[in-house]
Design an enzyme around this catalytic site. Structure first.
Site, short mmCIF file in Angstrom:
data_model
loop_
_atom_site.label_atom_id
_atom_site.label_comp_id
_atom_site.label_asym_id
_atom_site.label_seq_id
_atom_site.Cartn_x
_atom_site.Cartn_y
_atom_site.Cartn_z
CB THR A 1 7.14 -6.48 -6.53
OG1 THR A 1 6.15 -5.55 -6.12
CG2 THR A 1 6.56 -7.47 -7.52
CB THR B 1 9.09 -0.55 -4.43
OG1 THR B 1 10.41 -0.38 -4.94
CG2 THR B 1 8.57 0.78 -3.91
CB CYS B 2 4.79 -3.75 -3.80
SG CYS B 2 4.76 -3.14 -5.50
CB SER B 3 7.23 -6.48 -0.15
OG SER B 3 6.38 -7.33 -0.89
CG LEU C 1 0.83 -4.09 2.33
CD1 LEU C 1 -0.58 -3.52 2.28
CD2 LEU C 1 0.84 -5.57 1.93
#
Length: 161
Positions: free
Chosen positions: A46, A48-50, A54
Site C-alpha cells: 500500500t 504509505t507502507c511501501s 517499511l
C-alpha cells in the site's frame, strides 16, 4: 480491549516465508527473552507502507539495533507469501522480519484492528509501532486514522534514547 504498556504480548501464531516455505512463528517464542521493535501496517504494497513505513525501518535498522533492539519485525494482515514478496521488493533482507497475520488473530488479540472494508481491504491492523522486551510491551505508539508519524522508525528511534 487494546493492549497497553506493561501488558504481555498475547500468544498467537504468525507466519513468515523462508527459503523452505511458510514457517509458523510463535509470538511467545519470538518476543521472549529479547527486545523486539514491532511495527504494523494496514497492508503490504500500500502507498504509505511501501513508500515510507517499511523503508524507514529497513534504512534505520542498524541504528535501531545499535540501541539495544535484537530484532525488527513488520506485521500485516496479509498472507505470508505477500509479506515475503513485499520484503524482497523492499530489500528488507535480514534488516526486518516480515510477519504475516493472515487471519488477524494476533492483531485482534492486541485490540488493534480496523475495518478497511470501504477500501476493499476488510479487517486490517492499525498502523502502530511497539517496543517489546521479554514479551512485555515497553512502548506503544498507535497512529490516528490516516496519520503517519508516531509509528515511524525515526519516532521509535527518538524514544529509545
Amino acid at each position: 480491549m487494546t493492549i497497553k504498556v506493561g501488558d504481555t504480548i498475547p500468544a498467537a501464531t504468525l507466519t513468515k516465508v523462508t527459503d523452505a516455505g511458510p514457517e509458523p512463528v510463535s509470538t511467545t517464542d519470538f518476543f521472549g527473552g529479547r527486545t523486539v521493535a514491532l511495527f504494523s501496517v494496514p497492508g503490504a504494497f500500500t502507498p504509505t507502507c511501501s513508500a515510507k513505513h517499511l523503508p524507514g525501518f529497513v534504512g534505520n535498522a542498524e541504528a535501531i539495533k545499535a540501541q539495544g533492539v535484537d530484532e525488527i519485525a513488520c506485521l500485516s494482515v496479509n498472507d505470508a507469501f505477500v509479506m515475503g514478496a513485499w520484503g524482497k521488493s523492499a530489500n528488507a533482507g535480514e534488516a526486518v522480519t516480515m510477519l504475516a497475520d493472515g487471519s488477524a488473530e494476533f492483531t485482534t488479540a492486541l485490540g488493534l484492528t480496523m475495518d478497511a472494508s470501504k477500501y476493499g481491504m476488510g479487517i486490517r491492523g492499525q498502523r502502530f509501532s511497539m517496543l517489546v522486551k521479554d514479551g512485555t510491551v515497553l512502548q506503544l505508539h498507535v497512529e490516528e486514522p490516516g496519520a503517519f508519524s508516531v509509528s515511524s522508525a525515526e519516532y521509535l528511534m527518538s524514544q529509545l534514547k
